[in-house]
Design a protein around this motif. Structure first.
Motif, short mmCIF file in Angstrom:
data_model
loop_
_atom_site.label_atom_id
_atom_site.label_comp_id
_atom_site.label_asym_id
_atom_site.label_seq_id
_atom_site.Cartn_x
_atom_site.Cartn_y
_atom_site.Cartn_z
N LEU A 39 11.37 -29.41 -159.41
CA LEU A 39 10.03 -29.14 -158.91
C LEU A 39 9.07 -30.31 -159.04
O LEU A 39 8.22 -30.54 -158.17
CB LEU A 39 9.46 -27.90 -159.62
N ILE A 40 9.20 -31.09 -160.10
CA ILE A 40 8.25 -32.17 -160.33
C ILE A 40 8.37 -33.27 -159.27
O ILE A 40 7.43 -34.05 -159.06
CB ILE A 40 8.42 -32.75 -161.76
N ALA A 62 2.46 -38.26 -154.71
CA ALA A 62 1.47 -38.51 -153.66
C ALA A 62 1.96 -37.94 -152.34
O ALA A 62 3.16 -37.82 -152.10
CB ALA A 62 1.23 -40.02 -153.53
N ALA A 63 1.01 -37.58 -151.47
CA ALA A 63 1.37 -37.06 -150.15
C ALA A 63 2.25 -38.09 -149.42
O ALA A 63 2.05 -39.29 -149.58
CB ALA A 63 0.11 -36.79 -149.35
N PRO A 64 3.27 -37.65 -148.68
CA PRO A 64 3.52 -36.26 -148.29
C PRO A 64 4.45 -35.49 -149.22
O PRO A 64 4.89 -34.40 -148.86
CB PRO A 64 4.18 -36.45 -146.92
N ARG A 65 4.75 -36.03 -150.41
CA ARG A 65 5.65 -35.32 -151.33
C ARG A 65 4.84 -34.61 -152.42
O ARG A 65 5.13 -34.71 -153.61
CB ARG A 65 6.66 -36.29 -151.94
N GLN A 68 4.01 -31.16 -152.06
CA GLN A 68 4.03 -29.75 -151.66
C GLN A 68 3.76 -28.80 -152.83
O GLN A 68 3.12 -27.77 -152.67
CB GLN A 68 5.38 -29.38 -151.02
N TYR A 69 4.27 -29.17 -154.02
CA TYR A 69 4.13 -28.26 -155.16
C TYR A 69 2.99 -28.68 -156.09
O TYR A 69 2.96 -28.29 -157.25
CB TYR A 69 5.44 -28.18 -155.94
N GLN A 70 2.06 -29.44 -155.53
CA GLN A 70 0.84 -29.68 -156.30
C GLN A 70 0.20 -28.34 -156.65
O GLN A 70 -0.38 -28.17 -157.72
CB GLN A 70 -0.13 -30.55 -155.49
N LEU A 71 0.36 -27.38 -155.73
CA LEU A 71 -0.07 -26.01 -155.99
C LEU A 71 0.73 -25.09 -155.08
O LEU A 71 0.88 -25.37 -153.88
CB LEU A 71 -1.57 -25.84 -155.73
N ALA A 72 1.27 -24.01 -155.63
CA ALA A 72 2.13 -23.12 -154.85
C ALA A 72 2.09 -21.71 -155.43
O ALA A 72 1.67 -21.50 -156.57
CB ALA A 72 3.57 -23.64 -154.85
N VAL A 73 2.54 -20.75 -154.62
CA VAL A 73 2.65 -19.35 -155.03
C VAL A 73 4.03 -18.85 -154.62
O VAL A 73 4.50 -19.15 -153.51
CB VAL A 73 1.56 -18.46 -154.38
N VAL A 74 4.66 -18.08 -155.48
CA VAL A 74 6.02 -17.59 -155.23
C VAL A 74 5.99 -16.31 -154.39
O VAL A 74 5.30 -15.35 -154.72
CB VAL A 74 6.75 -17.30 -156.56
N MET A 75 6.77 -16.32 -153.29
CA MET A 75 7.05 -15.10 -152.53
C MET A 75 8.32 -14.50 -153.15
O MET A 75 9.41 -15.04 -152.99
CB MET A 75 7.28 -15.41 -151.05
N ASP A 76 8.17 -13.41 -153.85
CA ASP A 76 9.28 -12.87 -154.65
C ASP A 76 10.25 -12.07 -153.79
O ASP A 76 10.04 -10.89 -153.51
CB ASP A 76 8.72 -12.00 -155.77
N ASN A 77 11.34 -12.72 -153.38
CA ASN A 77 12.39 -12.04 -152.61
C ASN A 77 13.65 -11.88 -153.45
O ASN A 77 14.75 -11.75 -152.91
CB ASN A 77 12.71 -12.84 -151.34
N HIS A 78 13.50 -11.90 -154.77
CA HIS A 78 14.65 -11.85 -155.66
C HIS A 78 15.51 -10.62 -155.38
O HIS A 78 15.01 -9.51 -155.26
CB HIS A 78 14.19 -11.83 -157.12
N HIS A 89 2.77 -23.08 -150.17
CA HIS A 89 2.50 -24.33 -150.89
C HIS A 89 1.66 -25.28 -150.04
O HIS A 89 1.28 -24.97 -148.90
CB HIS A 89 3.80 -24.99 -151.35
N VAL A 90 1.40 -26.46 -150.59
CA VAL A 90 0.56 -27.46 -149.92
C VAL A 90 1.30 -28.02 -148.70
O VAL A 90 2.51 -28.30 -148.74
CB VAL A 90 0.19 -28.59 -150.90
N ARG A 91 0.55 -28.20 -147.65
CA ARG A 91 1.11 -28.61 -146.36
C ARG A 91 1.22 -30.13 -146.23
O ARG A 91 0.37 -30.87 -146.72
CB ARG A 91 0.20 -28.07 -145.25
N ASN A 92 2.29 -30.57 -145.57
CA ASN A 92 2.35 -31.94 -145.08
C ASN A 92 2.53 -31.89 -143.56
O ASN A 92 2.27 -30.85 -142.95
CB ASN A 92 3.45 -32.75 -145.78
N GLN A 93 2.98 -32.96 -142.95
CA GLN A 93 3.00 -32.99 -141.48
C GLN A 93 4.23 -32.34 -140.86
O GLN A 93 4.35 -32.29 -139.64
CB GLN A 93 2.88 -34.43 -140.98
N TRP A 94 5.14 -31.83 -141.68
CA TRP A 94 6.41 -31.33 -141.15
C TRP A 94 6.54 -29.82 -141.27
O TRP A 94 5.84 -29.17 -142.05
CB TRP A 94 7.58 -31.98 -141.90
#
Length: 312
Positions: free
Chosen positions: A237-238, A243-246, A248-258, A269-274
């Motif tokens: 995860l780290i 730095a952008a564009p890598r 994405q996990y500067q801040l994120a929330v889990v969608m629990d599909n376990h 999570h944080v967006r980049n251009q892709w």
């Protein structure tokens, strides 16, 4: 007694079968597409059977299996029954593609308001926040945060453009690059910072040894783990907090599909251009606002189009 039984049997054998009742119907005409739902649990949709002057009802789908799902009407016909003309619509269901003719009286129009559709989601009664992600392009969508008012109505408090999986929203599996369709609990947030303001949802800071396990053969598949090492099938995860564009996990929330067998590691999570590999991504500013409003009773529903919300 034997003789009586024989006579009875003969009577039953020679009874003629009841002929199927036939009706007259008008030619089919196209109509402006309109979306409906039904609460009926005793009737059916019917497929066309016969010609205009000798049309019979042949049921093909039981409405009790489609309560509160979205039906889109595209054509109409009038069927004469007992001297009265009855309006029937040709409808298509967004849940699984079911289609057929249905009497218009069983249909109730769906309000165009997305807030009205959110209020009918299965999780709406217990949720405090609901995030809707509605696909708008091949790998784009509109994310909206809905918060419950004291009067149990829903108000939109955040709208953000987003990127989704490169294969859009749908039925996903490991490696499909598809954002999973359906409703999921937002279980916890995570990111680079030591502390983040939330409305009650839990938060974890990413450590150097934090991994999301995506190896199907691992007993801890689809979970967060702090380990000394994990193979390259898993996400370190780290590596996504740089730095952008890598970032994405500067801040994120889990969608629990376990446990749902439709892939692993689905986050907002944080967006980049892709396009993503199946996650939903929005700008850092929108991500910060979203997390600040989420409680432990927050959910996300991902759909291909807005009326599909009624299927969940």
């Amino acid at each position: 007694m034997l003789g009586f039984g024989l006579v009875l049997t003969l009577v039953l054998v020679v009874q003629p079968a009841q002929a199927s009742r036939t009706y007259h119907r008008t030619p089919t005409t196209a109509i402006r597409h309109q979306t409906y739902y039904t609460t009926n649990s005793t009737s059916h949709t019917f497929k066309a059977n016969g010609n205009y002057n000798r049309w019979t009802f042949k049921a093909n789908h039981n409405l009790k299996n489609y309560r509160n799902t979205a039906w889109t009407a595209t054509q109409k016909t009038y069927i004469t029954k007992n001297g009265k003309r009855c309006l029937y619509y040709w409808v298509h269901n967004g849940a699984n593609g079911a289609s057929g003719w249905i009497w218009h009286g069983f249909l109730k129009p769906i309000k165009n308001s997305q807030a009205a559709m959110v209020s009918q989601l299965n999780v709406a009664r217990n949720a405090r926040q609901i995030v809707t992600v509605v696909q708008s392009g091949k790998s784009t969508a509109t994310l909206r945060l809905w918060e419950k008012n004291r009067g149990l109505s829903w108000r939109n408090t955040l709208t953000a453009s987003s990127r989704i999986g490169g294969s859009g929203i749908g039925y996903s599996r490991e490696g499909s690059s598809r954002t999973p369709i359906g409703t999921y609990h937002l279980s916890f947030a995570f990111g680079k910072a030591a502390h983040v303001r939330t409305n009650g949802i839990g938060y974890r800071q990413i450590q150097k040894n934090s991994y999301w396990i995506e190896d199907l053969k691992d007993r801890q598949y689809n979970t967060w783990q702090n380990r000394k090492w994990a193979n390259n099938k898993n996400e370190h995860l780290i590596d996504y907090t740089k730095a952008a564009p890598r970032n994405q996990y500067q801040l994120a929330v889990v969608m629990d599909n376990h446990g749902q067998n439709n892939g692993s590691g689905f986050f907002i999570h944080v967006r980049n251009q892709w396009a993503t590999q199946g996650c939903v991504s929005i700008s850092l500013g929108s991500m910060q606002k979203l997390v600040s409003k989420l409680s432990t009773r927050a959910y996300v529903t991902n759909v291909q189009y807005a009326t599909q919300l009624l299927n969940y």
